[in-house]
Write an enzyme that holds these catalytic residues in place. Sequence first.
Site, PDB file in Angstrom:
ATOM      1  N   LEU A  37      -1.421  -1.260  -5.236  1.00 16.29           N
ATOM      2  CA  LEU A  37      -1.644   0.181  -5.280  1.00 16.29           C
ATOM      3  C   LEU A  37      -0.854   0.831  -4.153  1.00 16.29           C
ATOM      4  O   LEU A  37      -0.354   0.155  -3.255  1.00 16.29           O
ATOM      5  CB  LEU A  37      -3.132   0.495  -5.128  1.00 16.29           C
ATOM      6  N   PHE A  38      -0.780   2.147  -4.187  1.00 21.68           N
ATOM      7  CA  PHE A  38       0.007   2.842  -3.167  1.00 21.68           C
ATOM      8  C   PHE A  38      -0.590   2.634  -1.778  1.00 21.68           C
ATOM      9  O   PHE A  38       0.136   2.479  -0.806  1.00 21.68           O
ATOM     10  CB  PHE A  38       0.099   4.324  -3.515  1.00 21.68           C
ATOM     11  N   GLU A  39      -1.931   2.647  -1.689  1.00 22.48           N
ATOM     12  CA  GLU A  39      -2.586   2.349  -0.413  1.00 22.48           C
ATOM     13  C   GLU A  39      -3.900   1.624  -0.664  1.00 22.48           C
ATOM     14  O   GLU A  39      -4.603   1.914  -1.638  1.00 22.48           O
ATOM     15  CB  GLU A  39      -2.880   3.628   0.389  1.00 22.48           C
ATOM     16  N   THR A  40      -4.213   0.679   0.209  1.00 20.94           N
ATOM     17  CA  THR A  40      -5.473  -0.055   0.160  1.00 20.94           C
ATOM     18  C   THR A  40      -6.100  -0.026   1.549  1.00 20.94           C
ATOM     19  O   THR A  40      -5.625  -0.713   2.455  1.00 20.94           O
ATOM     20  CB  THR A  40      -5.249  -1.513  -0.280  1.00 20.94           C
TER      21      THR A  40
END
Length: 274
Positions: A37-40
């Site tokens: 994902l784009f950010e975790t």
Amino acid sequence: MDVFAEVPFGGNPVAVVFEADALTGSEMQRIAGWTNLFETPSALVPRDAPAANRLRIFTPRAELPFAGPPTIGSAPAVVEAGIARPRSRRLVQECGAGLRELFFDGGAIALKAPAPRPAAFSPARVPDLEKKPWRKSAKRARTVGLGPVWIVAGLADTDGVDALRPDFAATAALSDAVPATGVTVFGEAREGEAAVHVRSFAPAHGVPEDPVCGSGNISAAAYLRASGEAKRFGASCRAGQGMALGRVEIQFEAGDIFLAGRALTCVRGTLRVQ
């Protein structure tokens, strides 16, 4: 969590990892690469007393000191999990960019952004995202630092923003050289609910284009304020970006910038790290 969405699976997905204190940084990075994902963000015990929890935020390739969707998305997640409780609708989180205040207003969450630091930047160093049209329509670019650093440029209107076909390899090389997280561009909308249209490219972090980038939108707002252009939008404006068009609210209040939107729980599960 689905951030900047009115209904599930309509916004920017963020995976919030609980009970992460036993994980190493490399393990958190490995999970972020796996979710892709784009950010975790990983939620940990805070080090600073006013904070309800601490976040470490990872893209598929690197750790970020701050990012908008993970901060907004993790707020209702930690509340639902019983990790934190807002006081007078206010929650304080700790991240690499310091303490961040979040305010719960009905179904929306407003994030007080880190103080942005706009600086001059030569447009000659911005890659030819669309060759000559880019050169002709780009206004003076700036870098904006607020933990992550964005190269920000204003285009004439949304047509110019929509027409961009980025050279991701050149954008990644430029980002590494500055260094910067990536390139954010914006243009004034001619119609619709959104006042400005924003696009953010971070291929150096494994994110060719972020559908809804919180720090990119904040950086665009900082650009508008630094250039004096924010006045024509009033105290707040709505930004459209990617598949979550019209769901990001930017607010200007007494010199501060706030980013607001909704966050919905879509998936709950368990991870095993061995």
